[in-house]
Design a protein around this motif. Structure first.
Motif, PDB file in Angstrom:
ATOM      1  N   CYS A  89      31.656 -27.964 -29.222  1.00  0.00           N
ATOM      2  CA  CYS A  89      30.435 -27.296 -29.684  1.00  0.00           C
ATOM      3  C   CYS A  89      30.784 -26.091 -30.545  1.00  0.00           C
ATOM      4  O   CYS A  89      30.266 -25.936 -31.652  1.00  0.00           O
ATOM      5  N   ILE A  90      31.661 -25.239 -30.051  1.00  0.00           N
ATOM      6  CA  ILE A  90      32.031 -24.022 -30.786  1.00  0.00           C
ATOM      7  C   ILE A  90      32.724 -24.374 -32.099  1.00  0.00           C
ATOM      8  O   ILE A  90      32.444 -23.784 -33.137  1.00  0.00           O
ATOM      9  N   LYS A  91      33.587 -25.366 -32.063  1.00  0.00           N
ATOM     10  CA  LYS A  91      34.266 -25.803 -33.288  1.00  0.00           C
ATOM     11  C   LYS A  91      33.249 -26.278 -34.330  1.00  0.00           C
ATOM     12  O   LYS A  91      33.328 -25.906 -35.504  1.00  0.00           O
ATOM     13  N   SER A  92      32.279 -27.069 -33.892  1.00  0.00           N
ATOM     14  CA  SER A  92      31.247 -27.571 -34.798  1.00  0.00           C
ATOM     15  C   SER A  92      30.409 -26.428 -35.368  1.00  0.00           C
ATOM     16  O   SER A  92      30.091 -26.417 -36.555  1.00  0.00           O
ATOM     17  N   LEU A  93      30.062 -25.453 -34.527  1.00  0.00           N
ATOM     18  CA  LEU A  93      29.303 -24.299 -34.998  1.00  0.00           C
ATOM     19  C   LEU A  93      30.093 -23.522 -36.044  1.00  0.00           C
ATOM     20  O   LEU A  93      29.559 -23.150 -37.100  1.00  0.00           O
ATOM     21  N   GLU A  94      31.376 -23.276 -35.764  1.00  0.00           N
ATOM     22  CA  GLU A  94      32.228 -22.525 -36.694  1.00  0.00           C
ATOM     23  C   GLU A  94      32.375 -23.245 -38.023  1.00  0.00           C
ATOM     24  O   GLU A  94      32.385 -22.603 -39.075  1.00  0.00           O
ATOM     25  N   GLU A  95      32.484 -24.582 -37.991  1.00  0.00           N
ATOM     26  CA  GLU A  95      32.592 -25.362 -39.222  1.00  0.00           C
ATOM     27  C   GLU A  95      31.352 -25.210 -40.092  1.00  0.00           C
ATOM     28  O   GLU A  95      31.403 -25.393 -41.300  1.00  0.00           O
ATOM     29  N   LYS A  96      30.229 -24.875 -39.464  1.00  0.00           N
ATOM     30  CA  LYS A  96      28.971 -24.677 -40.180  1.00  0.00           C
ATOM     31  C   LYS A  96      28.710 -23.204 -40.484  1.00  0.00           C
ATOM     32  O   LYS A  96      27.631 -22.834 -40.919  1.00  0.00           O
ATOM     33  N   GLY A  97      29.705 -22.354 -40.217  1.00  0.00           N
ATOM     34  CA  GLY A  97      29.569 -20.932 -40.521  1.00  0.00           C
ATOM     35  C   GLY A  97      28.819 -20.134 -39.477  1.00  0.00           C
ATOM     36  O   GLY A  97      28.381 -19.015 -39.755  1.00  0.00           O
TER      37      GLY A  97
END
Length: 129
Positions: A89-97
């Motif tokens: 989840c956190i990785k996906s959020l970070e990839e989206k800024g």
């Protein structure tokens, strides 16, 4: 008591419709069910779903007053989404800024959770199942 079965939806009023629409659809991945412009109110209403379930009504109105979100103000505190893998989840959020707060642990359940903020600073929680 009524025969309450589940939460039907959450209604959110945003200050910038296009910015919030992009956040909830492109960044969080909610799907658009319908989008309606209500001329008499100069307002959009966007119905959004998560995994096929109707979950959020996103409204726009001309010049809505700001609502205090932090520090802990009276009223709706946050919107929480269940996730199966906190790191993913956190990785996906970070990839989206989107920057998540440090992971916290629920002192009663031992489950992990984190927060981000939507464009109007509404706290959005991700709670690991």
């Amino acid at each position: 008591m009524q025969n309450i079965e589940h939460i039907h939806h959450i209604a959110i009023i945003c200050s910038d419709y296009e910015r919030s629409k992009k956040f909830y659809t492109e960044l969080l991945g909610l799907k658009i069910i319908r989008e309606v412009y209500r001329k008499e109110r100069n307002s959009y209403k966007l119905d959004l779903s998560l995994n096929g379930d109707y979950v959020i009504e996103l409204f726009s109105f001309p010049a809505p007053p700001p609502r205090i979100s932090r520090p802990e103000a009276t009223g709706l505190r946050h919107l929480a989404f269940a996730v199966s893998d906190m790191e993913e989840c956190i990785k996906s959020l970070e990839e989206k800024g989107l920057n998540a707060e440090p992971i916290r642990i629920d002192e009663f359940t031992g489950k992990r959770f984190t927060f981000i903020a939507d464009p109007d600073d509404l706290p959005i929680e991700f709670y690991e199942l």
